[in-house]
Design a protein around this motif. Structure first.
Motif, short mmCIF file in Angstrom:
data_model
loop_
_atom_site.label_atom_id
_atom_site.label_comp_id
_atom_site.label_asym_id
_atom_site.label_seq_id
_atom_site.Cartn_x
_atom_site.Cartn_y
_atom_site.Cartn_z
N VAL A 43 29.24 28.63 -20.19
CA VAL A 43 29.02 29.73 -19.85
C VAL A 43 28.43 30.73 -20.52
CG1 VAL A 43 30.72 31.49 -18.48
CG2 VAL A 43 31.71 29.49 -18.45
N VAL A 44 27.34 31.33 -19.49
CA VAL A 44 26.54 32.39 -20.48
C VAL A 44 26.34 33.86 -19.36
CG1 VAL A 44 24.20 32.30 -21.11
CG2 VAL A 44 24.75 30.25 -21.36
N PHE A 45 26.42 34.81 -19.64
CA PHE A 45 26.30 35.47 -19.09
C PHE A 45 25.86 36.82 -19.60
CE2 PHE A 45 30.60 35.73 -21.13
CZ PHE A 45 31.00 37.01 -21.41
N CYS A 46 25.45 38.17 -18.96
CA CYS A 46 24.96 39.09 -19.21
C CYS A 46 26.96 40.36 -19.58
CB CYS A 46 23.72 39.52 -18.10
SG CYS A 46 22.02 38.97 -17.84
N LEU A 47 26.32 41.01 -20.76
CA LEU A 47 27.48 41.70 -21.06
C LEU A 47 27.52 42.87 -20.13
CD1 LEU A 47 27.64 41.61 -25.02
CD2 LEU A 47 29.70 40.53 -23.11
N PRO A 48 28.59 43.64 -20.27
CA PRO A 48 29.26 44.45 -19.51
C PRO A 48 28.03 45.48 -19.95
CG PRO A 48 30.31 44.30 -19.62
CD PRO A 48 29.70 43.11 -20.38
N GLY A 49 26.70 46.05 -18.98
CA GLY A 49 25.37 47.22 -19.15
C GLY A 49 23.88 47.04 -19.46
N THR A 50 24.30 46.03 -19.58
CA THR A 50 22.93 44.95 -19.81
C THR A 50 22.15 45.07 -18.18
OG1 THR A 50 23.60 43.48 -21.23
CG2 THR A 50 21.43 42.98 -20.64
N VAL A 51 20.98 45.70 -18.37
CA VAL A 51 19.80 45.33 -17.56
C VAL A 51 18.51 44.65 -18.25
CG1 VAL A 51 18.95 47.01 -15.85
CG2 VAL A 51 21.17 47.65 -16.18
N LEU A 52 18.56 43.81 -17.21
CA LEU A 52 17.25 43.21 -17.36
C LEU A 52 15.38 43.88 -18.03
CD1 LEU A 52 18.02 39.18 -17.12
CD2 LEU A 52 18.26 40.76 -19.35
N PRO A 53 14.35 44.04 -17.86
CA PRO A 53 13.79 44.12 -17.00
C PRO A 53 13.17 44.16 -16.16
CG PRO A 53 13.13 43.95 -19.57
CD PRO A 53 14.59 43.02 -19.31
N GLN A 54 12.48 44.85 -14.89
CA GLN A 54 12.21 44.08 -13.67
C GLN A 54 11.37 43.09 -13.81
OE1 GLN A 54 10.47 48.15 -11.86
NE2 GLN A 54 10.14 46.86 -9.87
N ASP A 55 11.73 42.52 -12.87
CA ASP A 55 11.14 41.58 -12.92
C ASP A 55 11.27 40.50 -13.73
OD1 ASP A 55 9.69 42.12 -10.02
OD2 ASP A 55 8.22 42.77 -10.62
N THR A 56 12.22 39.92 -14.46
CA THR A 56 12.05 39.45 -15.57
C THR A 56 13.72 38.37 -15.17
OG1 THR A 56 11.17 41.27 -17.33
CG2 THR A 56 12.42 39.27 -18.15
N ALA A 57 13.34 37.33 -15.87
CA ALA A 57 14.54 36.01 -16.18
C ALA A 57 14.47 36.12 -17.35
CB ALA A 57 14.89 35.06 -15.20
N ALA A 58 16.19 35.67 -17.82
CA ALA A 58 16.85 35.04 -19.18
C ALA A 58 17.14 33.93 -18.51
CB ALA A 58 17.87 35.85 -19.51
N ALA A 59 15.83 33.02 -19.51
CA ALA A 59 15.47 31.62 -19.78
C ALA A 59 16.21 31.20 -20.55
CB ALA A 59 14.09 31.01 -19.35
N ILE A 60 17.16 30.09 -20.13
CA ILE A 60 18.24 29.81 -21.35
C ILE A 60 18.22 28.21 -21.70
CG2 ILE A 60 21.25 28.82 -21.68
CD1 ILE A 60 21.03 31.11 -19.14
N TYR A 61 17.84 28.18 -23.51
CA TYR A 61 17.34 26.55 -23.32
C TYR A 61 18.11 26.11 -24.35
CZ TYR A 61 12.94 28.08 -21.67
OH TYR A 61 11.55 28.24 -20.98
N ILE A 62 18.47 24.86 -24.53
CA ILE A 62 20.02 24.03 -25.83
C ILE A 62 19.18 23.44 -26.81
CG2 ILE A 62 20.15 22.39 -24.34
CD1 ILE A 62 23.09 23.61 -25.67
N GLN A 63 19.17 23.11 -27.17
CA GLN A 63 18.69 21.91 -28.57
C GLN A 63 20.04 21.85 -29.46
OE1 GLN A 63 16.67 23.83 -32.17
NE2 GLN A 63 15.31 22.28 -31.86
N TYR A 64 19.48 20.75 -29.18
CA TYR A 64 20.31 19.70 -30.26
C TYR A 64 20.08 19.32 -30.70
CZ TYR A 64 24.16 19.27 -25.41
OH TYR A 64 24.37 19.43 -24.75
#
Length: 213
Positions: A43-64
């Motif tokens: 489960v990946v989530f933004c902490l309370p109070g976190t606001v991403l810059p406008q027109d921006t997404a947080a891409a999630i990557y994983i490396q084994y």
């Protein structure tokens, strides 16, 4: 800004800025954690109070261990949390289990760049409802009640999860007494939360989200 939960383990908050800038506005972050014990969801989530810059997404990557980074999902102001199914490359888990370290990367990128990756991930999964059964839509079309900000909505989502899961927490002696939550509790919260959103998409926008039961 972000946190990660692996079922049966303490909540991860030790995020590292990979590209620290002179102004302190990093855009790439990472979590490192042991591959063992095995897991199939995070489960990946933004902490309370976190606001991403406008027109921006947080891409999630994983490396084994021994593998390249793989795109597995994304967060946005309108989608501040995600339950993601994932697993090590076939045939490699037993060899890496004792000493392997997993890196979870989070990169702030333009929505126009992240959205096609989510669409491709959805197509690959063959799930018409989106990745892992949830919507891949980064910008929700449901209008928000006047005066309700994305920050408040994010806080209410995280608060909803915390209030539900807190009663399932138990002390784990193997982790110095830190509290952990069983996998079934995450499943139960996620299912209940999605059902409620489907029935009443605006319940989080009301002044008292708990009023609707």
């Amino acid at each position: 800004m972000f946190s990660v939960i692996l079922p049966g383990r303490p909540c991860l908050t030790d995020i590292v800025a990979v590209d620290p800038q002179p102004n302190g506005q990093a855009t790439k972050f990472a979590f490192n954690f042991p591959l063992s014990p095995s897991f199939s969801e995070i489960v990946v989530f933004c902490l309370p109070g976190t606001v991403l810059p406008q027109d921006t997404a947080a891409a999630i990557y994983i490396q084994y261990p021994g593998s390249e980074f793989q795109f597995i999902g994304a967060l946005a102001n309108e989608k501040p949390s995600s339950l993601i199914k994932t697993a090590p490359p076939a045939g490699s888990q037993s060899q890496m289990m004792d000493s392997g370290v997993v890196t979870l990367g989070i990169s702030l990128e333009p929505v126009q760049v992240v959205a096609p990756q989510l669409a491709a991930l959805e197509a690959e999964s063959g799930n018409g409802n989106g990745v892992n059964g949830t919507s891949t839509e980064l910008v929700k079309q449901t209008p928000q009640q006047k005066g309700i900000t994305t920050k408040v909505l994010a806080q209410r989502i995280v608060g909803n999860a915390f209030n539900f899961l807190a009663s399932f927490a138990s002390s784990d002696p193997a982790n110095r007494g830190q509290e952990v939550v069983p996998l079934k509790a995450f499943h139960d919260w996620w299912s209940k939360f999605e059902r409620r959103v489907n029935v009443d998409p605006t319940f989080l926008e009301r002044e008292d989200p708990s009023a609707s039961g």
